[in-house]
Design a protein around this motif. Structure first.
Motif, PDB file in Angstrom:
ATOM      1  N   ASP A  82       0.796  -1.212   0.000  1.00 33.63           N
ATOM      2  CA  ASP A  82       0.000   0.000   0.000  1.00 33.63           C
ATOM      3  C   ASP A  82       0.835   1.272   0.000  1.00 33.63           C
ATOM      4  N   ARG A  83       2.009   1.218   0.618  1.00 29.75           N
ATOM      5  CA  ARG A  83       2.837   2.407   0.696  1.00 29.75           C
ATOM      6  C   ARG A  83       4.032   2.315  -0.243  1.00 29.75           C
ATOM      7  N   GLY A  84       3.996   1.342  -1.130  1.00 28.64           N
ATOM      8  CA  GLY A  84       5.011   1.286  -2.171  1.00 28.64           C
ATOM      9  C   GLY A  84       6.324   0.682  -1.741  1.00 28.64           C
ATOM     10  N   GLY A  85       6.344   0.069  -0.553  1.00 28.87           N
ATOM     11  CA  GLY A  85       7.576  -0.561  -0.103  1.00 28.87           C
ATOM     12  C   GLY A  85       8.588   0.468   0.381  1.00 28.87           C
ATOM     13  N   ASP A  86       9.845   0.071   0.404  1.00 33.05           N
ATOM     14  CA  ASP A  86      10.918   0.939   0.856  1.00 33.05           C
ATOM     15  C   ASP A  86      11.287   1.900  -0.265  1.00 33.05           C
ATOM     16  N   SER A  87      10.704   3.085  -0.223  1.00 29.56           N
ATOM     17  CA  SER A  87      10.932   4.056  -1.300  1.00 29.56           C
ATOM     18  C   SER A  87      12.374   4.535  -1.334  1.00 29.56           C
ATOM     19  N   SER A  88      13.091   4.411  -0.211  1.00 26.73           N
ATOM     20  CA  SER A  88      14.473   4.890  -0.198  1.00 26.73           C
ATOM     21  C   SER A  88      15.376   4.082  -1.129  1.00 26.73           C
ATOM     22  N   LYS A  89      14.919   2.905  -1.567  1.00 30.23           N
ATOM     23  CA  LYS A  89      15.685   2.132  -2.548  1.00 30.23           C
ATOM     24  C   LYS A  89      15.860   2.937  -3.834  1.00 30.23           C
ATOM     25  N   GLY A 119       9.202  11.810   8.491  1.00 31.23           N
ATOM     26  CA  GLY A 119       8.218  10.729   8.457  1.00 31.23           C
ATOM     27  C   GLY A 119       8.875   9.370   8.391  1.00 31.23           C
ATOM     28  N   ALA A 120       9.997   9.220   9.060  1.00 31.37           N
ATOM     29  CA  ALA A 120      10.753   7.967   9.005  1.00 31.37           C
ATOM     30  C   ALA A 120       9.963   6.828   9.655  1.00 31.37           C
ATOM     31  N   LEU A 121       9.996   5.672   9.014  1.00 30.76           N
ATOM     32  CA  LEU A 121       9.316   4.485   9.519  1.00 30.76           C
ATOM     33  C   LEU A 121      10.280   3.459  10.095  1.00 30.76           C
ATOM     34  N   SER A 122      11.510   3.479   9.616  1.00 30.71           N
ATOM     35  CA  SER A 122      12.434   2.409   9.985  1.00 30.71           C
ATOM     36  C   SER A 122      13.870   2.911   9.994  1.00 30.71           C
ATOM     37  N   THR A 123      14.673   2.286  10.824  1.00 28.79           N
ATOM     38  CA  THR A 123      16.112   2.569  10.823  1.00 28.79           C
ATOM     39  C   THR A 123      16.866   1.528  10.008  1.00 28.79           C
ATOM     40  N   LYS A 124      16.107   0.669   9.331  1.00 29.41           N
ATOM     41  CA  LYS A 124      16.736  -0.416   8.573  1.00 29.41           C
ATOM     42  C   LYS A 124      16.388  -0.371   7.088  1.00 29.41           C
ATOM     43  N   ASN A 125      15.915   0.793   6.626  1.00 32.58           N
ATOM     44  CA  ASN A 125      15.622   0.894   5.196  1.00 32.58           C
ATOM     45  C   ASN A 125      16.924   1.063   4.414  1.00 32.58           C
ATOM     46  N   GLU A 126      16.799   1.114   3.092  1.00 33.72           N
ATOM     47  CA  GLU A 126      17.987   1.076   2.231  1.00 33.72           C
ATOM     48  C   GLU A 126      18.928   2.252   2.473  1.00 33.72           C
ATOM     49  N   ILE A 127      18.372   3.452   2.645  1.00 36.41           N
ATOM     50  CA  ILE A 127      19.213   4.625   2.838  1.00 36.41           C
ATOM     51  C   ILE A 127      19.978   4.538   4.161  1.00 36.41           C
ATOM     52  N   SER A 128      19.396   3.814   5.132  1.00 37.84           N
ATOM     53  CA  SER A 128      20.048   3.682   6.439  1.00 37.84           C
ATOM     54  C   SER A 128      21.215   2.706   6.413  1.00 37.84           C
ATOM     55  N   LYS A 129      21.316   1.929   5.335  1.00 39.80           N
ATOM     56  CA  LYS A 129      22.405   0.969   5.219  1.00 39.80           C
ATOM     57  C   LYS A 129      23.687   1.598   4.677  1.00 39.80           C
ATOM     58  N   ILE A 130      23.592   2.880   4.324  1.00 33.39           N
ATOM     59  CA  ILE A 130      24.744   3.564   3.735  1.00 33.39           C
ATOM     60  C   ILE A 130      25.461   4.349   4.833  1.00 33.39           C
ATOM     61  N   PRO A 250       2.659   2.202 -10.882  1.00 30.31           N
ATOM     62  CA  PRO A 250       1.185   2.189 -10.868  1.00 30.31           C
ATOM     63  C   PRO A 250       0.571   2.861  -9.644  1.00 30.31           C
ATOM     64  N   LYS A 251       1.348   3.026  -8.562  1.00 29.17           N
ATOM     65  CA  LYS A 251       0.782   3.612  -7.340  1.00 29.17           C
ATOM     66  C   LYS A 251       1.468   4.892  -6.887  1.00 29.17           C
ATOM     67  N   LEU A 252       2.727   5.076  -7.260  1.00 30.84           N
ATOM     68  CA  LEU A 252       3.496   6.184  -6.707  1.00 30.84           C
ATOM     69  C   LEU A 252       4.218   6.979  -7.787  1.00 30.84           C
ATOM     70  N   CYS A 253       4.543   8.224  -7.444  1.00 30.87           N
ATOM     71  CA  CYS A 253       5.425   9.022  -8.294  1.00 30.87           C
ATOM     72  C   CYS A 253       6.603   9.478  -7.434  1.00 30.87           C
ATOM     73  N   TYR A 254       7.807   9.243  -7.947  1.00 31.99           N
ATOM     74  CA  TYR A 254       9.048   9.576  -7.265  1.00 31.99           C
ATOM     75  C   TYR A 254       9.704  10.743  -8.005  1.00 31.99           C
ATOM     76  N   TYR A 255      10.141  11.750  -7.248  1.00 33.05           N
ATOM     77  CA  TYR A 255      10.827  12.888  -7.851  1.00 33.05           C
ATOM     78  C   TYR A 255      12.088  13.208  -7.039  1.00 33.05           C
ATOM     79  N   LEU A 256      13.134  13.598  -7.735  1.00 34.37           N
ATOM     80  CA  LEU A 256      14.321  14.134  -7.078  1.00 34.37           C
ATOM     81  C   LEU A 256      14.520  15.549  -7.612  1.00 34.37           C
ATOM     82  N   PHE A 257      14.435  16.518  -6.718  1.00 34.35           N
ATOM     83  CA  PHE A 257      14.593  17.924  -7.082  1.00 34.35           C
ATOM     84  C   PHE A 257      15.907  18.448  -6.525  1.00 34.35           C
ATOM     85  N   THR A 258      16.617  19.220  -7.328  1.00 37.66           N
ATOM     86  CA  THR A 258      17.849  19.867  -6.891  1.00 37.66           C
ATOM     87  C   THR A 258      17.577  21.334  -6.621  1.00 37.66           C
TER      88      THR A 258
END
Length: 287
Positions: A82-89, A119-130, A250-258
């Motif tokens: 429902d929330r698109g999984g780990d978006s930080s990937k 709005g962090a949900l986890s300390t074990k998402n992909e971005i947290s592994k870096i 199909p469910k989400l839109c991801y954007y990276l703005f500089t």
């Protein structure tokens, strides 16, 4: 003169998220989440209109539907769907594509990049592994876990020192939970105050930093009467942001703005950009 109505806190929008105690089907979690969102939106409207009686009745209906506890469980259970999984990937993938992150990091002695995850949900998402390359600061309105600070981003003290600034800010499925359209615009403007500027450069010469990672449910952009992608990009450009990365699912839109420059944002009023019987009313107002 009538006193100006105090804007709602962000807690009127996105509730906290806790881990579920038992597994539930994706269909059940979706039903719980959608019902809770609908009722919370109705309650926010009643509060805005000063209708305490209706707000109380809706609050009772929310409790009868399982309340916040069941919603939290459904949100956590449905995170991968429902929330698109780990978006930080997606964010990590983009940072690696631009060589902001290295696949095989080495200790070069260079100061690590700083990322604020709202709005962090986890300390074990992909971005947290870096951890070797990024220092994470995680905040949430109602954090229940260690490593995530309980804080309203709109009440976070403004930076007074370069160390208070960030190279990356993540707003993943956060803006859509902000209860009022003008507050969404205020949140985006506030982001610019926390990102580094040209005279406070990041620890890399990457062309995509400083960056805002913005994730929204696809219907907010593709099925709203008051917002489409063209308008969203114009709002962001008025704040000094350039779109550098984009991905639609199909469910989400991801954007990276500089953030290219900090500007005085041009006001954006609520107006229809299209209409249809099944469209939603998601909107961003910049005052």
């Amino acid at each position: 003169m009538a006193s100006r109505k105090r804007p709602k806190t962000l807690s009127h929008g996105r509730p906290p998220v806790l881990g579920p105690r038992e597994h539930m089907s994706s269909q059940k979690s979706r039903t719980i989440i959608r019902t809770h969102h609908r009722l919370e939106k109705q309650r926010a409207t009643a509060l805005k209109n000063g209708d305490a009686e209706s707000a109380e009745a809706i609050a009772k209906a929310i409790e009868e539907n399982g309340g916040l506890k069941l919603y939290q469980a459904a949100s956590k259970q449905g995170q991968s769907k429902d929330r698109g999984g780990d978006s930080s990937k997606v964010l990590v993938e983009w940072l690696k594509q631009d060589h902001v992150l290295q696949n095989t990091p080495k200790d070069t002695g260079i100061e690590k990049l700083r990322c604020l995850e709202v709005g962090a949900l986890s300390t074990k998402n992909e971005i947290s592994k870096i951890g070797e390359q990024i220092v994470m600061t995680r905040i949430d309105l109602n954090s229940q876990g260690s490593g995530i600070t309980k804080q309203d981003f709109m009440e976070r003290p403004l930076p007074k020192h370069p160390d208070d600034l960030f190279d990356i800010i993540s707003l993943s499925l956060v803006l859509n939970y902000v209860p009022e359209a003008a507050q969404r615009g205020s949140m985006l403007k506030r982001v610019t105050k926390f990102l580094r500027t040209s005279d406070q450069p990041a620890q890399t010469d990457s062309s995509i930093l400083p960056a805002l990672f913005l994730v929204l449910p696809l219907p907010c952009v593709q099925n709203s009467r008051y917002l489409d992608e063209q308008l969203l990009l114009r709002i962001m450009a008025n704040m000094g942001f350039d779109l550098t990365k984009k991905r639609l699912t199909p469910k989400l839109c991801y954007y990276l703005f500089t953030l290219k420059e900090k500007t005085e944002s041009v006001k954006t009023e609520k107006r229809k950009v299209r209409d249809g019987p099944s469209m939603n009313n998601f909107c961003i107002i910049v005052e």
